[in-house]
Design a protein around this motif. Structure first.
Motif, short mmCIF file in Angstrom:
data_model
loop_
_atom_site.label_atom_id
_atom_site.label_comp_id
_atom_site.label_asym_id
_atom_site.label_seq_id
_atom_site.Cartn_x
_atom_site.Cartn_y
_atom_site.Cartn_z
N LEU A 35 0.82 -1.20 0.00
CA LEU A 35 0.00 0.00 0.00
C LEU A 35 0.86 1.26 0.00
O LEU A 35 1.66 1.48 0.90
CB LEU A 35 -0.93 0.00 1.22
N THR A 36 0.69 2.06 -1.02
CA THR A 36 1.38 3.33 -1.16
C THR A 36 0.48 4.25 -2.00
O THR A 36 -0.50 3.78 -2.60
CB THR A 36 2.76 3.14 -1.83
N LYS A 37 0.79 5.52 -2.07
CA LYS A 37 -0.05 6.43 -2.85
C LYS A 37 0.00 6.04 -4.32
O LYS A 37 1.08 5.85 -4.89
CB LYS A 37 0.40 7.88 -2.67
N ALA A 38 -1.17 5.91 -4.94
CA ALA A 38 -1.23 5.49 -6.35
C ALA A 38 -2.44 6.12 -7.02
O ALA A 38 -3.32 6.71 -6.37
CB ALA A 38 -1.32 3.96 -6.42
N ASP A 39 -2.47 5.97 -8.36
CA ASP A 39 -3.61 6.49 -9.13
C ASP A 39 -4.79 5.52 -9.10
O ASP A 39 -5.94 5.93 -9.19
CB ASP A 39 -3.20 6.72 -10.59
#
Length: 416
Positions: A35-39
């Motif tokens: 989980l990480t910032k993504a589109d």
């Protein structure tokens, strides 16, 4: 786009997610599995228990917090079972079930819901995308067992096996990239060729790959016989047998619709130990199955102690709507908690005993990762080892176990 493919649940889900990651990468997307910032997020869900479904919804909430504008696609067993639980969640744009997860790659902008029917044939579009050290190879899907507590046959469909040529072609390709391959499926024991059980036949075909270490995922005790063990020994299958038990009480096993008795299970354990020195025999046990009496629980506890498992995966019974066990009288939640606690204490003792027993042997560890000054990997009999030494990742090293540590053991190298 930057895409996260997040997986909950079993090794089969992991394999299918890895295949989707590989397709998305070929399309030019930047793909992550944590989980990480993504589109865009793809959440591959699990429905084996109520807790697994709850975690699936929690992950969707976490994705939304990481990027409030991101699109979220949901797939897998939880959406197959009950798509409506995700339908009104913010940012969820597209929902599919278990079938044809790879189609997501061509439908990233799709909206709504598309729960396809299961094919009666094995879907052979999936191919593993290995890590640096290990890969999964799926040989089978679905299940015909219909245990009274289990929803999976209704979600994954009937058992169907992958063509042996396709399996071997994937293994041949992976053998040039990784040092360990895990053979997996929903019910690996039911692998068939021409409608006849043929797991031993498949394993025999792995013999030429001497440099590869193979592992088998969960097995039913009834598939383990002399021919299977002989094939395993010739083909470098690791001496770790995860034999699904579920209960050590014959009356509970009958209510579960498990087609064996504890005496059958014990014969299988003895057969394995007759053929291997210090094998790792692990299992799953469901605690608090409907109508489980104090006497039946004690039978399970004593049987687990008698077998002397290296590790027990313990699950408090989780009611699944649509299963036979839903109609049985349920065990009080507090009683379940107490029984789980006692079995966990036994499991800790059994695990420590197995690690201490393993100290007298030389083990081969595949070094997989580095953390806090330790190199970490697993022995052939699946003990997690922490090695306080600078050794190369993705290499085999011989070690002696020194003492239990965290979820495994401290080990020292005897030969680089």
């Amino acid at each position: 786009m930057k895409i996260v493919v997040y997986t909950l649940g079993c090794k089969v889900n992991q394999y299918e997610s890895e295949s989707l990651c590989a397709v998305l990468q070929k399309q030019g997307h930047e793909v992550f599995t944590h989980l990480t910032k993504a589109d865009l997020y793809v959440v591959n869900t699990c429905a084996v228990t109520n807790e697994a479904e709850r975690k699936s919804r929690q992950v969707i909430a976490k994705c939304r917090k990481l990027n409030t504008n991101a699109k979220i696609i949901v797939c897998g067993c939880a959406s197959e079972k009950n798509a409506s639980q995700f339908e009104k969640l913010k940012n969820v744009t597209y929902i599919i079930g278990v079938a044809n997860k790879l189609s997501i790659a061509d439908n990233l902008s799709s909206k709504g819901m598309n729960i396809e029917k299961h094919s009666s044939k094995y879907d052979d579009k999936y191919l593993s995308s290995p890590t640096k050290t290990r890969a999964y190879v799926k040989i089978q899907d679905g299940c015909n067992n219909f245990c009274s507590y289990c929803i999976i046959p209704y979600l994954r469909g009937r058992s169907r096996s992958r063509n042996i040529t396709s399996v071997l072609n994937e293994i041949d390709d992976l053998s040039k990239k990784v040092n360990e391959i895990v053979i997996t499926g929903i019910d690996v024991s039911d692998y068939k060729i021409d409608n006849k059980k043929a797991l031993s036949t498949l394993i025999e075909k792995l013999e030429p790959y001497k440099h590869i270490r193979f592992r088998l995922s969960s097995l039913e005790q009834g598939i383990v016989d002399e021919s299977l063990i002989e094939a395993c020994k010739k083909s470098n299958i690791c001496p770790h047998f995860h034999l699904s038990l579920q209960s050590g009480s014959d009356t509970v096993l009958k209510r579960m619709n498990r087609k064996y008795k504890t005496s059958d299970y014990l014969k299988t354990v003895k057969l394995i130990r007759k053929n291997y020195i210090n094998p790792n025999i692990s299992t799953d046990i469901i605690v608090g199955f409907p109508e489980e009496t104090k006497k039946e629980y004690k039978q399970t506890y004593r049987f687990a102690k008698k077998v002397g498992f290296a590790n027990i995966h313990i699950f408090p019974y989780s009611l699944r709507s649509g299963t036979v066990a839903e109609r049985f009288e349920q065990v009080d939640g507090n009683v379940k908690k107490e029984r789980v606690k006692k079995l966990e204490k036994l499991n800790k003792k059994l695990n420590l005993n197995y690690i201490r027993k393993s100290k007298k042997f030389v083990h081969t560890v595949l070094v997989e990762e580095e953390e806090n000054g330790f190199k970490i990997g697993h022995t052939e009999n699946y003990i997690k080892c922490y090695i306080p030494c600078n050794v190369q990742l993705n290499s085999f090293v011989e070690v002696k176990i020194q003492k239990p540590y965290k979820d495994g053991a401290i080990a020292s190298i005897i030969k680089k």
